[in-house]
Design an enzyme around this catalytic site. Structure first.
Site, PDB file in Angstrom:
ATOM      1  CB  CYS A  29      -4.837  -0.520   2.420  1.00 65.65           C
ATOM      2  SG  CYS A  29      -5.448   1.189   2.355  1.00 65.65           S
ATOM      3  CB  CYS A  41      -2.118   4.819   4.021  1.00 72.45           C
ATOM      4  SG  CYS A  41      -3.445   4.045   3.113  1.00 72.45           S
ATOM      5  CB  CYS A  84      -0.912   0.020   1.227  1.00 75.15           C
ATOM      6  SG  CYS A  84      -1.943   1.511   1.291  1.00 75.15           S
TER       7      CYS A  84
END
Lengths: 110, 216
Positions: free
Chosen positions: B121, B119, B116
């Site tokens: 995820c 961020c 990710c």
């Protein structure tokens, strides 16, 4: 940054070696996670709000604060914006918490 | 109750967890303050916070491993998982989660890895909370730039002829990698197979364990 991307959009940038480290989450970190989920399921914030504040914190915060420190700061900003409590209520409560003791356990009221 | 180490015992008589023993940080104090205010304002109850943490503790890569073992052994489940990963979670009796789950099957010619970049995820409903390195700048930045090198840092050397696909998660979907079934496991039951399926193999930075390394 010259390519129009914000700091969090870090895919493809140069970076160091991946250090395959891991740690068990502390109780306070799990509580932050739980509060974010509960604030979301009760409609006080959403994942976009969480991310907006994290991204607005800027790159310095990414380097100087831990993951759940950033999360609790974002949770707080979202709850303030949602009117769940006021800045002065929060400030007074933090002071009261800090006055209870010097460790997380002592300050937790059980 | 013993009296010699009373400083380290909570009111219940149990030692505090190590993380409760260090000096209180500003952010920890903020967590306590927010939690208390949310309870007082009637948004959550203390019990809901505890239940949420219990649920978090109950999620672990073992669920993902069971998912993969069934994928390997049940062709109808494999079809379902490739068509609709979320529904396949429901079929297993696992939490479905709010995001769409996509299962990525590794083959002898294709290896998948998940990141990710924006961020952190991660398929929490099947794997639990992500490891620290998954959230690190190095992994997020480099996995889409030089994935073979990143895999090599985890000890995974892909043969030249194997295609490597990198999947960048979004806020609306989650990926789980189904590693290749190890050789020498014909006839194994799903419970036994699941022991070969590591967390890292479901992120795609490693292969499943070889049959010879099956934990007892």
């Amino acid at each position: 940054m010259t390519d129009g991307r914000r700091w969090h959009d870090m895919g493809g940038r140069e970076a160091g070696r991946v250090v395959p480290e891991d740690h068990d989450y502390a109780l306070w970190e799990k509580r932050v996670d739980a509060l974010v989920i509960l604030a979301t399921t009760t409609g006080k914030m959403n994942v976009d709000g969480l991310r907006r504040v994290l991204e607005d914190m800027g790159e310095d915060a990414f380097e100087t604060m831990s993951y759940y420190e950033r999360w609790v700061a974002s949770l707080n900003q979202n709850l303030l914006e949602a009117g769940v409590y006021t800045p002065s209520e929060l400030g007074e409560r933090i002071a009261a918490v800090q006055a209870r003791g010097e460790t997380y356990g002592d300050a937790s009221n059980g | 109750m013993p009296h010699d180490h009373h400083d380290h015992l909570s009111p219940s008589g149990h030692p505090y967890r190590p993380d409760q023993d260090g000096p209180l940080t500003y952010w920890q104090a903020m967590e306590i303050a927010i939690r208390e205010l949310m309870v007082e304002k009637g948004i959550v109850t203390a019990a809901q916070v505890r239940e949420q943490i219990d649920a978090m503790d109950a999620r672990s890569p073992a669920q993902g491993a069971a998912f993969v073992a069934r994928f390997w052994t049940d062709p109808a489940f494999r079809d379902l998982a490739l068509r609709d990963g979320s529904n396949a979670c429901a079929e297993m009796g696992f939490e479905v989660g709010p995001m769409r789950l996509i299962a990525l099957e590794n083959t002898s010619r294709l290896h998948n890895v998940v990141v990710c970049t924006l961020c952190s995820c991660y398929p929490r409903n099947l794997l639990g909370l992500p490891p620290d390195w998954y959230k690190s700048r190095a992994y997020r930045s480099r996995t889409v730039r030089e994935p073979r090198k990143v895999l090599a840092e985890f000890g995974t050397i892909l043969p030249e002829g194997v295609e490597l696909r990198v999947h960048d998660s979004t806020a609306d979907m989650r990926y789980i990698v189904v590693p290749r079934r190890p050789d020498g496991t014909d006839g194994w039951q799903p419970d036994r197979l699941a022991k070969l399926v590591t967390r890292d193999s479901m992120i795609g930075v490693a292969e499943a364990l070889p049959a010879t390394e099956a934990p007892a």
